[in-house]
Design an enzyme around this catalytic site. Structure first.
Site, mmCIF file in Angstrom:
data_model
loop_
_atom_site.group_PDB
_atom_site.id
_atom_site.type_symbol
_atom_site.label_atom_id
_atom_site.label_comp_id
_atom_site.label_asym_id
_atom_site.label_seq_id
_atom_site.Cartn_x
_atom_site.Cartn_y
_atom_site.Cartn_z
ATOM 1 N N HIS A 497 0.833 -1.210 0.000
ATOM 2 C CA HIS A 497 0.000 0.000 0.000
ATOM 3 C C HIS A 497 0.868 1.260 0.000
ATOM 4 C CE1 HIS A 497 -3.690 2.289 1.316
ATOM 5 N NE2 HIS A 497 -2.739 3.116 1.734
ATOM 6 N N GLU A 498 1.765 1.346 0.961
ATOM 7 C CA GLU A 498 2.589 2.558 1.066
ATOM 8 C C GLU A 498 3.564 2.672 -0.106
ATOM 9 O OE1 GLU A 498 1.715 4.781 3.004
ATOM 10 O OE2 GLU A 498 0.397 3.598 4.274
ATOM 11 N N HIS A 501 1.883 4.561 -2.807
ATOM 12 C CA HIS A 501 1.988 6.008 -2.613
ATOM 13 C C HIS A 501 3.360 6.515 -3.072
ATOM 14 C CE1 HIS A 501 -1.760 6.800 -0.615
ATOM 15 N NE2 HIS A 501 -1.508 6.024 0.426
ATOM 16 N N HIS A 504 3.554 6.886 -6.728
ATOM 17 C CA HIS A 504 2.815 8.086 -7.126
ATOM 18 C C HIS A 504 3.719 9.317 -7.027
ATOM 19 C CE1 HIS A 504 -1.446 10.121 -6.813
ATOM 20 N NE2 HIS A 504 -0.842 10.360 -7.961
#
Length: 704
Positions: A497-498, A501, A504
């Site tokens: 998940h992280e 990020h 991104h």
């Protein structure tokens, strides 16, 4: 994820005479051009005493930038006003980003005290810009004549955001309104900081030590839990075994211990953080009251209406309907799941006939149930998820999808010995950015997991690209004296998940820092992270790295199938639980009068429709709900579920075309990851997927 302020970031050198204390600017590593690879922060040289002098210099410089814009004798234009504002305060943004990121990852009492002193200055600086009638008039003139400038998409978005930020920042208020706006924002900044400090203090204040004489209480625990507790006790100068409220310690004990008395004590301690000592209840009520008043200054009925205007959802009615749709579709299944666990706990002999499933029993009973029904447990999974192997596997996934590579560089300074810095490069060898990885819990680090920018991507006026620097912070299971760090499946998903990020941030492209990377609508920012979790159960991906750390055996398909099945069986419960958090958030931010009842009563009423386990009097999550009272998720927590709708629909394209399909990944990078906030998120999503997302994909996923 935690997002810091993202403003233009360029580190420049200032004359020595500009620094009033703490030595000259040449001696302050926050004020000098770093002689480090790619201009990375000089963490090896930064000391606590450097921060306040650096802020003083940076604030003075930033104010000079703003004054130059206001006094410019030329008529306002897009370049001399909008772009000039975007590029102002470069040094201030550098210093602030480093300081506040480290306050989450490696704080101290001194840093907390500095933050308390700094917050009023920073809020005053921001207000002085947005409430300046001369600056606002220049911005408004450009906005009113925007058709005359031939702006491209990025320019148009920057102008639109700049104008709205002034309007929403109080520029159009009368003098009395501006004065009240200043007071409200100053108090909110101070209270939010205090809220976060109290949560950390409450988390660190409680420990539970099991003396060596009570070894029977830990005999049933897996070796990794027992060893971790022993290491914690030794580090504190205690005998026996110690559990803390850090999730990497608290979670495993709650999962594997059958001692209901100890678990109830721990659960109550965790769920009363911010109640009593380090109390946040009055702070939460005051924050909600101030936010309501702030919204009223602009004519909004409540704070949610003010916030949601700048979200993908758009308004309160859309959010309420979204939550209601998901709750209606899944609550029945969630209640069935709870009832099934209750029956299992008695039928399996875990507890007697009079047993009632309580919140502190949930982790233990659900783990036992999962192990019995699906023959799978974290103890079976963890040996295949050795942290170093997982990390290399995630790097390999990024290489397969996007062609990038990760190379550790010990020449890049780090802020703690646990941290490792990596250079990221494209397939052609060009530099993409830097990522720091900081995996383990410590007393100086807040709980949870998050991604932060140390430097956003932007383009200098001369066309030079400044590439991003990001960090991935977690609180994963630490290695013990005899075992490497072995992740639970939840920790593995959190890592993915992280990392999403981080991608991104790393893939950001564009001219303006305020529009690149994770600078997107809050209910869109979780799409790049949550989509990554889908790879966690893909055999083709797991085969790249998920091998037993002792035998070298690959994770078998049978085990993966069990993991998928075990995830699905509590999916409805997990969904309703998250909806309860979102309902609590919306309740706090749709009040039209100050809250006069207790925090506990307010929260119980707000979350009642999503309450599917017994309510425990005297407990509440709100006093420790940092996302909404200390972070940036006020009236936005629903965004996690909103993004799940997006990612469920988006990942289906990878399932159709192949989970390593370069064309799909390239489209996702080009249309989602690299674009940042340069266009409306729905425009970007439809361009990638070909249609608007629907809730059906997520509901089907939950109920399958």
């Amino acid at each position: 994820m935690k997002k810091t302020i993202i403003i233009p970031l360029t580190i420049m050198t200032l004359a020595a005479t500009a620094c009033q204390q703490g030595g000259s600017s040449e001696e302050n590593p926050l004020l000098t051009t770093p002689a480090t690879p790619y201009g990375a922060p000089q963490f090896d040289k930064i000391k606590t005493e450097h921060y306040e002098p650096a802020f003083d210099v940076a604030l003075a410089e930033a104010r000079a930038d703003i004054e130059a814009i206001a006094r410019n004798p030329e008529p306002p234009t897009f370049d001399n006003t909008i772009v000039a504002l975007e590029r102002s305060g470069n040094r201030l943004n550098s210093v602030a980003t480093i300081f506040f990121a480290l306050q989450s990852a490696e704080t101290s009492d001194e840093m907390d005290a500095i933050a308390e002193r700094l917050q009023p200055k920073l809020v005053e600086y921001s207000n002085d810009i947005y409430l300046d009638p001369v600056i606002f008039q220049r911005v408004k003139t450009v906005y009113d004549n925007r058709a005359d400038y031939g702006l491209d998409i990025q320019d148009s978005m920057l102008l639109d955001r700049t104008y709205k930020s002034f309007v929403r920042g109080g520029a159009g208020l009368d003098e009395a309104g501006k004065e009240r706006y200043r007071a409200i924002t100053n108090e909110l900044a101070t209270l939010s900081l205090k809220f976060e400090q109290n949560v950390l203090a409450a988390t660190n204040a409680f420990t539970l030590n099991i003396p060596a004489a009570d070894s029977a209480k830990v005999a049933e625990l897996p070796d990794f839990v027992r060893e971790s507790m022993a290491d914690e006790a030794a580090a504190r100068g205690e005998e026996g075994w110690t559990v803390t409220l850090q999730m990497a310690s608290y979670g495993p004990f709650m999962t594997y211990s059958s001692d209901r008395e100890l678990k109830e004590k721990l659960w109550r301690a965790y769920n009363t953080r911010g109640i009593g000592e380090n109390d946040n209840r009055d702070i939460a009520k005051r924050i909600a009251e101030l936010r309501l008043e702030l919204a009223g200054l602009f004519g909004y009925p409540n704070y949610a209406a003010y916030v949601l205007e700048e979200k993908m959802a758009g308004n309160e009615a859309t959010v309420d309907a979204f939550i209601d749709e998901l709750l209606t579709a899944t609550k029945g299944r969630a209640l069935e799941e709870v009832a099934e666990l209750q029956r299992y706990a008695v039928a399996s002999g875990l507890y007697g006939a009079g047993f009632e499933l309580m919140p502190w029993d949930w982790s233990y009973v659900s783990e036992k149930y999962k192990n019995d029904r699906y023959a799978v447990s974290n103890e079976e999974i963890k040996p295949y998820l050795e942290l170093e192997s997982v990390k290399q596997g995630i790097f390999s996934l990024a290489e397969k999808l996007y062609g990038i590579t990760f190379v550790p560089n010990k020449e890049i300074p780090v802020y703690h010995p646990d941290v490792v810095a990596y250079e990221v490069h494209e397939a052609d060898g060009s530099f993409t950015g830097i990522i720091y990885m900081d995996f383990f819990p410590r007393a100086t680090k807040r709980g949870g997991a998050w991604m932060t920018n140390y430097r956003p991507m932007y383009t200098e006026a001369d066309g030079t690209e400044v590439r991003p620097i990001v960090t991935l912070c977690g609180n994963f299971t630490k290695p013990t004296s005899s075992t490497p760090s072995l992740l639970t499946f939840d920790e593995f998903e959190t890592f993915l998940h992280e990392f999403g990020h981080c991608l991104h941030g790393l893939f950001a492209e564009g001219k303006y820092a305020s529009l690149t990377g994770t600078s997107v609508y809050q209910d869109f920012v979780e799409l790049p992270s949550q989509i990554m979790e889908n790879w966690a159960t893909q055999k083709e991906f797991l085969d790249l790295f998920a091998v037993h750390y002792k035998s070298g055996e690959k994770m078998p398909q049978e085990l993966i199938d069990k993991i998928v099945a075990s995830k699905n069986y509590l999916a409805a419960y997990a969904n309703v639980r998250q909806l309860g958090f979102a309902m609590n958030d919306m309740a706090w931010h749709t009040v039209t009068e100050p809250v006069t009842v207790s925090v506990e009563e307010f929260e119980r009423t707000a979350t009642a429709p999503a309450q599917i386990t017994p309510y425990i009097s005297g407990t509440a999550m709100s006093p420790a709900f940092s996302h909404i009272f200390g972070g940036g998720y006020a009236a936005g927590y629903y965004g996690y579920k909103w993004a799940e709708v997006l990612e469920a629909d988006a990942f289906s394209l990878f399932e159709e075309q192949g989970i390593f399909n370069r064309d799909v990944a390239g489209s996702f990078r080009e249309n989602i990851l690299s674009k940042g906030g340069s266009e409306h998120p729905m425009t970007l999503y439809v361009r990638f997927r070909g249609h608007k997302p629907e809730t059906k994909a997520l509901i089907d996923k939950i109920l399958e």
